[in-house]
Design a protein around this motif. Structure first.
Motif, PDB file in Angstrom:
ATOM      1  N   ASP A 196      42.285  30.471  46.477  1.00 17.56           N
ATOM      2  CA  ASP A 196      41.417  30.566  45.305  1.00 17.56           C
ATOM      3  C   ASP A 196      41.377  32.000  44.786  1.00 17.56           C
ATOM      4  OD1 ASP A 196      39.471  29.260  43.507  1.00 17.56           O
ATOM      5  OD2 ASP A 196      38.056  30.643  44.436  1.00 17.56           O
ATOM      6  N   ARG A 239      44.731  32.840  43.079  1.00 15.18           N
ATOM      7  CA  ARG A 239      44.818  32.302  41.717  1.00 15.18           C
ATOM      8  C   ARG A 239      44.050  33.179  40.740  1.00 15.18           C
ATOM      9  NH1 ARG A 239      43.534  27.537  44.459  1.00 15.18           N
ATOM     10  NH2 ARG A 239      45.350  26.196  44.849  1.00 15.18           N
ATOM     11  N   SER A 259      44.948  31.592  32.171  1.00 16.80           N
ATOM     12  CA  SER A 259      43.792  30.902  32.752  1.00 16.80           C
ATOM     13  C   SER A 259      44.101  30.542  34.188  1.00 16.80           C
ATOM     14  CB  SER A 259      43.463  29.644  31.960  1.00 16.80           C
ATOM     15  OG  SER A 259      42.526  28.823  32.684  1.00 16.80           O
ATOM     16  N   ARG A 260      43.159  30.763  35.069  1.00 22.13           N
ATOM     17  CA  ARG A 260      43.377  30.421  36.473  1.00 22.13           C
ATOM     18  C   ARG A 260      43.496  28.909  36.662  1.00 22.13           C
ATOM     19  NH1 ARG A 260      38.533  30.720  40.536  1.00 22.13           N
ATOM     20  NH2 ARG A 260      39.915  29.170  41.417  1.00 22.13           N
ATOM     21  N   TYR A 261      43.126  28.139  35.653  1.00 27.04           N
ATOM     22  CA  TYR A 261      43.206  26.671  35.751  1.00 27.04           C
ATOM     23  C   TYR A 261      44.483  26.137  35.126  1.00 27.04           C
ATOM     24  CZ  TYR A 261      38.304  27.488  36.716  1.00 27.04           C
ATOM     25  OH  TYR A 261      37.141  27.966  37.237  1.00 27.04           O
TER      26      TYR A 261
END
Length: 201
Positions: free
Chosen positions: A185, A188, A198-200
């Motif tokens: 996590d 990222r 974007s980390r997503y």
């Protein structure tokens, strides 16, 4: 998880949070101890090792303490001799065992660092020298030191962009996490921040 003292290493941040964990005589790990404030539902949940003294209104009695890390690592147990502790406050009587836990966790962090991708010696020396020079500058010209720190930020953003994109192209998140000594996590988030995505994504 209740309130307790924790430790972190600057480089690894929340990926490696350490604390003194408690082990009971049956080998189990106790839950937090709830301290009622006396005003109904309010109170505090505490997991600080020193509250587990088995005394009235306190947690169960700890048989041992050990260093624990949020990554899942746990150090060796350091037993608590209650015949010697007697009526002493556990925070004082068990201080030596708690200090041993800190040293164990420090050793764990050294081991984590040894598994990360090494930096070239020239880069390490340059960074150490730069830090020393800015610290010296702070004593005589703090505003100039602030400007130097700002320049470091600008440089980090510029070079970090290409580095993050290269790492993203070459490695999986799991591989990058191992190389950086971070959890997935945090990896990222770091790569996304440096790489500008974007980390997503």
């Amino acid at each position: 998880m209740g309130e307790r003292e924790t430790w972190t290493a600057e480089e690894f941040g929340r990926s490696h949070v350490g604390w003194v964990g408690v082990v009971l005589a049956d080998g189990s790990v106790p839950g937090p101890v709830f301290f009622d404030s006396g005003s109904g539902s309010s109170g505090r949940s505490v997991s600080q090792w020193s509250v587990y003294d088995g005394r009235r209104l306190r947690g169960p009695r700890a048989a041992a303490v050990r260093a624990v890390c949020s990554c899942g690592w746990a150090g060796p147990e350091h037993g608590l001799d209650w015949a010697l502790i007697g009526d002493q406050d556990l925070a004082e009587a068990g201080d030596g065992q708690a200090d041993a836990c800190v040293r164990d966790w420090d050793g764990h962090i050294v081991a984590v660092g040894a598994t990360t991708t090494p930096l070239p010696e020239a880069i390490t020396l340059l960074m150490e020298r730069l830090e020393e020079e800015i610290e010296k500058l702070t004593k005589t010209a703090p505003v100039a030191a602030v400007r130097a720190a700002r320049r470091m930020e600008v440089t980090a953003v510029r070079v970090g962009y290409w580095a993050a994109n290269g790492a993203r192209a070459d490695l999986s998140t799991e591989q990058a996490a191992t190389a950086l000594g971070l959890n997935e996590d945090a990896t990222r988030s770091l790569l996304a921040r440096l790489g500008g995505w974007s980390r997503y994504a």
